[in-house]
Scaffold this motif. Sequence first.
Motif, PDB file in Angstrom:
ATOM      1  N   UNK A   1       0.662  -1.174   0.015  1.00 19.04           N
ATOM      2  CA  UNK A   1       0.116  -0.028   0.065  1.00 19.04           C
ATOM      3  C   UNK A   1       0.830   1.132  -0.119  1.00 19.04           C
ATOM      4  N   UNK A   2       1.929   1.288   0.873  1.00 19.10           N
ATOM      5  CA  UNK A   2       2.827   2.282   0.984  1.00 19.10           C
ATOM      6  C   UNK A   2       3.335   2.689  -0.357  1.00 19.10           C
ATOM      7  N   UNK A   3       3.952   1.657  -0.899  1.00 18.97           N
ATOM      8  CA  UNK A   3       4.690   1.680  -2.253  1.00 18.97           C
ATOM      9  C   UNK A   3       3.791   2.117  -3.522  1.00 18.97           C
ATOM     10  N   UNK A   4       2.489   1.494  -3.770  1.00 13.94           N
ATOM     11  CA  UNK A   4       1.743   1.604  -4.683  1.00 13.94           C
ATOM     12  C   UNK A   4       0.852   2.768  -4.507  1.00 13.94           C
ATOM     13  N   UNK A   5       0.054   3.052  -3.634  1.00 15.79           N
ATOM     14  CA  UNK A   5      -0.749   3.943  -3.458  1.00 15.79           C
ATOM     15  C   UNK A   5      -0.103   5.423  -2.995  1.00 15.79           C
ATOM     16  N   UNK A   6       1.006   5.299  -2.210  1.00 22.76           N
ATOM     17  CA  UNK A   6       1.420   6.662  -1.504  1.00 22.76           C
ATOM     18  C   UNK A   6       2.777   6.885  -2.074  1.00 22.76           C
ATOM     19  N   UNK A   7       3.341   6.011  -3.202  1.00 20.01           N
ATOM     20  CA  UNK A   7       4.489   6.312  -3.800  1.00 20.01           C
ATOM     21  C   UNK A   7       5.933   6.137  -2.619  1.00 20.01           C
ATOM     22  N   UNK A   8       5.939   5.539  -1.663  1.00 22.75           N
ATOM     23  CA  UNK A   8       6.933   5.515  -0.896  1.00 22.75           C
ATOM     24  C   UNK A   8       7.731   4.390  -1.086  1.00 22.75           C
ATOM     25  N   UNK A   9       8.724   4.750  -2.260  1.00 23.16           N
ATOM     26  CA  UNK A   9       9.542   3.879  -2.635  1.00 23.16           C
ATOM     27  C   UNK A   9      11.133   3.951  -2.488  1.00 23.16           C
ATOM     28  N   UNK A  10      11.402   5.168  -1.655  1.00 24.10           N
ATOM     29  CA  UNK A  10      12.734   5.534  -1.082  1.00 24.10           C
ATOM     30  C   UNK A  10      12.276   6.615  -0.136  1.00 24.10           C
ATOM     31  N   UNK A  11      13.391   6.877   0.656  1.00 25.93           N
ATOM     32  CA  UNK A  11      13.600   7.913   1.639  1.00 25.93           C
ATOM     33  C   UNK A  11      14.168   8.891   1.216  1.00 25.93           C
ATOM     34  N   UNK A  12      13.645  10.136   1.770  1.00 25.05           N
ATOM     35  CA  UNK A  12      14.274  11.518   1.491  1.00 25.05           C
ATOM     36  C   UNK A  12      15.379  11.933   2.027  1.00 25.05           C
ATOM     37  N   UNK A  13      16.101  11.214   3.187  1.00 25.32           N
ATOM     38  CA  UNK A  13      16.961  11.380   4.118  1.00 25.32           C
ATOM     39  C   UNK A  13      18.020  10.645   4.027  1.00 25.32           C
ATOM     40  N   UNK A  14      19.236  10.663   4.704  1.00 22.77           N
ATOM     41  CA  UNK A  14      20.144   9.651   4.813  1.00 22.77           C
ATOM     42  C   UNK A  14      20.626   9.573   6.184  1.00 22.77           C
ATOM     43  N   UNK A  15      21.134   8.413   6.655  1.00 27.46           N
ATOM     44  CA  UNK A  15      21.497   8.079   7.955  1.00 27.46           C
ATOM     45  C   UNK A  15      20.375   7.250   8.759  1.00 27.46           C
TER      46      UNK A  15
ATOM     47  N   UNK B   1       4.529   5.331   8.474  1.00 27.73           N
ATOM     48  CA  UNK B   1       3.675   4.353   9.421  1.00 27.73           C
ATOM     49  C   UNK B   1       2.653   5.057  10.161  1.00 27.73           C
ATOM     50  N   UNK B   2       2.974   6.077  10.910  1.00 21.13           N
ATOM     51  CA  UNK B   2       2.012   6.660  11.648  1.00 21.13           C
ATOM     52  C   UNK B   2       0.829   7.072  10.885  1.00 21.13           C
ATOM     53  N   UNK B   3       1.165   7.659   9.760  1.00 20.80           N
ATOM     54  CA  UNK B   3       0.175   8.182   8.897  1.00 20.80           C
ATOM     55  C   UNK B   3      -0.643   7.138   8.286  1.00 20.80           C
ATOM     56  N   UNK B   4       0.014   6.079   8.070  1.00 18.85           N
ATOM     57  CA  UNK B   4      -0.675   4.749   7.355  1.00 18.85           C
ATOM     58  C   UNK B   4      -1.638   4.249   8.527  1.00 18.85           C
ATOM     59  N   UNK B   5      -1.190   4.147   9.895  1.00 20.66           N
ATOM     60  CA  UNK B   5      -1.873   3.450  10.777  1.00 20.66           C
ATOM     61  C   UNK B   5      -3.133   4.317  10.979  1.00 20.66           C
ATOM     62  N   UNK B   6      -3.020   5.774  11.114  1.00 19.40           N
ATOM     63  CA  UNK B   6      -4.067   6.667  11.455  1.00 19.40           C
ATOM     64  C   UNK B   6      -4.990   6.654  10.461  1.00 19.40           C
ATOM     65  N   UNK B   7      -4.678   6.309   9.052  1.00 19.20           N
ATOM     66  CA  UNK B   7      -5.541   6.402   8.008  1.00 19.20           C
ATOM     67  C   UNK B   7      -6.351   5.183   7.976  1.00 19.20           C
ATOM     68  N   UNK B   8      -5.826   4.106   8.405  1.00 18.91           N
ATOM     69  CA  UNK B   8      -6.436   2.539   8.947  1.00 18.91           C
ATOM     70  C   UNK B   8      -7.360   2.572   9.998  1.00 18.91           C
ATOM     71  N   UNK B   9      -7.149   3.422  11.017  1.00 19.36           N
ATOM     72  CA  UNK B   9      -7.948   3.707  12.104  1.00 19.36           C
ATOM     73  C   UNK B   9      -9.313   4.243  11.732  1.00 19.36           C
ATOM     74  N   UNK B  10      -9.177   5.364  10.757  1.00 20.54           N
ATOM     75  CA  UNK B  10     -10.220   6.133  10.597  1.00 20.54           C
ATOM     76  C   UNK B  10     -11.107   5.226   9.575  1.00 20.54           C
ATOM     77  N   UNK B  11     -10.577   4.731   8.696  1.00 21.12           N
ATOM     78  CA  UNK B  11     -11.284   3.839   7.755  1.00 21.12           C
ATOM     79  C   UNK B  11     -11.944   2.750   8.420  1.00 21.12           C
ATOM     80  N   UNK B  12     -11.387   2.086   9.496  1.00 23.37           N
ATOM     81  CA  UNK B  12     -11.982   1.122  10.237  1.00 23.37           C
ATOM     82  C   UNK B  12     -13.055   1.503  11.092  1.00 23.37           C
ATOM     83  N   UNK B  13     -12.763   2.862  11.700  1.00 19.19           N
ATOM     84  CA  UNK B  13     -13.920   3.321  12.776  1.00 19.19           C
ATOM     85  C   UNK B  13     -15.088   4.137  12.088  1.00 19.19           C
ATOM     86  N   UNK B  14     -15.130   4.311  10.729  1.00 20.39           N
ATOM     87  CA  UNK B  14     -16.149   4.927  10.166  1.00 20.39           C
ATOM     88  C   UNK B  14     -17.407   4.254  10.483  1.00 20.39           C
TER      89      UNK B  14
END
Length: 183
Positions: free
Chosen positions: A144-158, A170-183
């Motif tokens: 889901x993160x790769x296909x729907x949100x385009x998270x295929x690499x990080x923007x920072x190093x280290x 992942x916090x963003x993903x978990x929050x969106x999952x919680x809102x869709x479940x609780x609707x």
Amino acid sequence: MHVLADKGYHTGEELYICKENGITTFVSPKEPSTPENNLYSVTSFIYNTALDVYTCPAGEKLSSNQKWLKHSGKGKNSPFHFKRYTTSACKKCTLRAQCTKSKNARAIDRSEYANSIEENKQRILSDPDYYKLRQQITEHQFGTLKRQRGFTYTLVKGKEKVLGEVGLVFIGYNLSRCTSILK
């Protein structure tokens, strides 16, 4: 307790520690790291636990002198103890060219944790459907993160910064999952 994990995230020592603590592991086994040199791989040799010998493709027995040697290389798998298995039959073997380039003989090193690794592998092979649960549990989020949100690499190093960025995603993903479940 049963633990499901992907390959590459374990060592033989960790599998052994899990076993000692009553944890049953289901970790995808790693293939032995042998160079592509057209020689027989370690998996071509059959280990006999009762006799503590390997049988080579030519049918010869490789035995150890029962001394534990210490591997002190670098990496997360070091240091560990191992036994080295050899045979004098290599000198006149007709399959030698397919087996080793060594001047002496083919040697197989068996880690002190080899039994734990083999037990784990047998569990995976005997119940592949149970191991597939790991894919159902974890792969969905990454897809889901790769296909729907385009998270295929990080923007920072280290490591610290990357872990922070991944944590936020992942916090963003978990929050969106919680809102869709609780609707």
